[in-house]
Design a protein around this motif. Sequence first.
Motif, short mmCIF file in Angstrom:
data_model
loop_
_atom_site.label_atom_id
_atom_site.label_comp_id
_atom_site.label_asym_id
_atom_site.label_seq_id
_atom_site.Cartn_x
_atom_site.Cartn_y
_atom_site.Cartn_z
N VAL B 32 0.87 -1.18 0.00
CA VAL B 32 0.00 0.00 0.00
C VAL B 32 0.91 1.23 0.00
CG1 VAL B 32 -1.83 1.23 1.20
CG2 VAL B 32 -1.70 -1.26 1.35
N LEU B 33 0.80 2.03 -1.05
CA LEU B 33 1.74 3.13 -1.26
C LEU B 33 3.14 2.53 -1.25
CD1 LEU B 33 -0.05 5.82 0.93
CD2 LEU B 33 -0.11 5.57 -1.55
N ASP B 34 4.00 2.88 -0.33
CA ASP B 34 5.35 2.30 -0.34
C ASP B 34 5.57 1.36 0.85
OD1 ASP B 34 5.25 4.21 1.56
OD2 ASP B 34 7.17 5.16 1.08
N THR B 35 4.50 0.91 1.46
CA THR B 35 4.62 0.01 2.60
C THR B 35 4.23 -1.41 2.19
OG1 THR B 35 4.07 1.83 4.10
CG2 THR B 35 3.89 -0.40 4.98
N PHE B 37 3.66 -5.45 3.26
CA PHE B 37 3.43 -6.45 4.31
C PHE B 37 3.56 -7.83 3.69
CE2 PHE B 37 1.10 -2.63 5.22
CZ PHE B 37 1.28 -2.41 6.58
N MET B 73 -1.18 -5.63 9.41
CA MET B 73 -2.06 -5.91 8.28
C MET B 73 -2.45 -7.38 8.32
SD MET B 73 -3.41 -5.41 5.21
CE MET B 73 -2.70 -3.90 4.55
N HIS B 151 -4.26 -1.95 -8.18
CA HIS B 151 -5.01 -0.77 -8.59
C HIS B 151 -4.75 0.35 -7.58
CE1 HIS B 151 -8.24 1.53 -10.35
NE2 HIS B 151 -8.86 1.63 -9.19
N ASP B 152 -4.54 1.56 -8.12
CA ASP B 152 -4.52 2.77 -7.29
C ASP B 152 -3.54 2.65 -6.11
OD1 ASP B 152 -5.26 5.30 -6.62
OD2 ASP B 152 -7.03 4.68 -5.45
N ASP B 153 -2.30 2.32 -6.41
CA ASP B 153 -1.23 2.24 -5.39
C ASP B 153 -1.41 1.11 -4.38
OD1 ASP B 153 0.13 4.42 -6.46
OD2 ASP B 153 -1.06 5.84 -5.29
N VAL B 154 -2.28 0.17 -4.68
CA VAL B 154 -2.46 -0.99 -3.79
C VAL B 154 -2.28 -2.26 -4.62
CG1 VAL B 154 -4.05 -2.25 -2.29
CG2 VAL B 154 -4.05 0.25 -2.28
#
Lengths: 433, 167
Positions: B32-35, B37, B73, B151-154
């Motif tokens: 998610v974004l730059d993280t 898990f 997460m 999709h959308d940075d995820v």
Amino acid sequence: MCPLSRRINYLLLSSLLGLILSACGPSGDTKALKQNILQSKYNITSLAVRPVNTRTISPTTGDLYFDHNDSEQLQAIGINDSGAEFVLEDTTWGMTDVTATAGQTSISQDGLLKTETLAAANQTKTITLDLSFGTLTSSTTVVISSHTLTPPLAIKLNGTAAGASHNVTVCDTATLTTEGNFSDGSTRDVTSKIAWSSAITDSNGKISTSNPNQAIFSAHTNATYTITPNYKGQGTGTVDLVVGDTGFSNLKLDASSVSLDIDQTHILTATADINGSSTNVSTRARWVSADTTIFSVNSSGTITGVKRGGPINLTVQCGSATDTSSVTVEEDNIDYIEILNSDSIAITNLNLSVSSTTNLKAKLHRTDDTSEEITTDANTEWSVRDLTVGDEPVTVNNTDNKGLVTAVSSGSTEIVVKYKSKAEADIFVTVSP
Amino acid sequence: MVFIGLSLNLQNAFATDWFYFEVGASRGSVTVLDTEFNPVMPRAKMGVALYEGILLEVQYMGGGDDKVANTKMEIEEVSAAYLRLDTPFRGSMRLYVLLGSAETTLNIKGAGGTTAGSGTYKDFSWGVGIEDRVWSKYTLLTLEHTSYYNHDDVSIEATSLGFKLEF
């Protein structure tokens, strides 16, 4: 499997594939997911709303004040338990109209607030902006005001209240901001709402507003510039900026001569000492081409070759100080080059004996059927092709006596001449004992 | 109509003795974004042959979580349905491709329960895998990489190891 069964299978397969693909468009609230991740990642514990542009008001009420019939970009700020702040994206904006009248004010999910037009002057309307991010929410009171400016505008120069007239060093900058007194008794910073482009009429000076919270003035010609900011037609202020040479010295260009081709560009840099500091004044100085049919120059020192000619003077000016560079434009219509012997006859082979020398020449032929000798031209490079193990049997001068070939030992190699890396010719050289 | 057809086809598939069941473990990659898990979780899948080299497969996995900094997460569950295309065996090995749709439910919690959120994400899903016959004609080891959402940075992906039984 019988043919009928196979057809049924293909039919079912196609139907199934179509069914799956038709249901495959992405769905899911990634915004909430990202909010939760960022909230947790940065330990954000509270939210705040701020306008991107300076909207300070005094006396301070804690509320945000905006003009009616206007638009303002808002920022969502996340604050962690250490007090560090983060500008947040992907926030969720909402709005509550707490007055009885139907509101037309709106806020987009990008944080752009558009305020409605109030029915009359000197009215206010209060709304509540709701901001949420992850599990956090905040409410901010926004006052929409139709109170009017009580002229004149107050102008600040470099952060200090300006008088009627101020001295500014030529090619230096001065930062301008404006404040206004309003009919509700408040004083507001209105810099971002000034149309600065029309606040100055002398084209020798200019005002830059790349940062809407301040206007940057500079001028390359000594004169008095009258700056007249106007706030939405409700009132103006005036300050005279007297531009002179005091504090300015040592204007210099970074090159005394420039050579370029037609349509080629080159950027020159002008520096000067302003009040004791070396400063790049390229975007503030005046640039003049002595012949714009040969080359042009823009307001920041980028020159462009127009047609073959020169050298022509380029002048940079700040007040009474100038510096010049000579610009030569060459026609980039190179056809080919050839190598000539000392009798000016074109050759492809050369025979020498050890220790002998000879002077080669290079000739440039252009596509317009003109030609010129370029043996010693600054753009001409002579070299010996590296064909053999160890030293080559000849050397060729590429410095003070370009084209001079000296036979050193027996063997054969090639001599190469290049012009601007755009044309090349070579000859085969044989050295006998 | 489609369901009737599928049931007919299932009968046809069983008639060819081609049904499989697989259990294994997956290492997820939820970015998610730059993280990123990396929860590890059990996975089960089963499938039937629609035609030679063309199969219908369903997958289910869940119950894995990972913690990065102070954010936890959890992949609550992933369910997916695919058309699966197999290559013929070369020796004891073959490759396959998965094309279909997946639905993933995620939960997020911050340190001390300061944040909490959940969401369900559905997208086109694809995967590639390789399997190798071991011990008998009916038992295989599989290695697979699957993308469930992007999709959308995820993005949600997983790499899985499994043990497969064919009937």
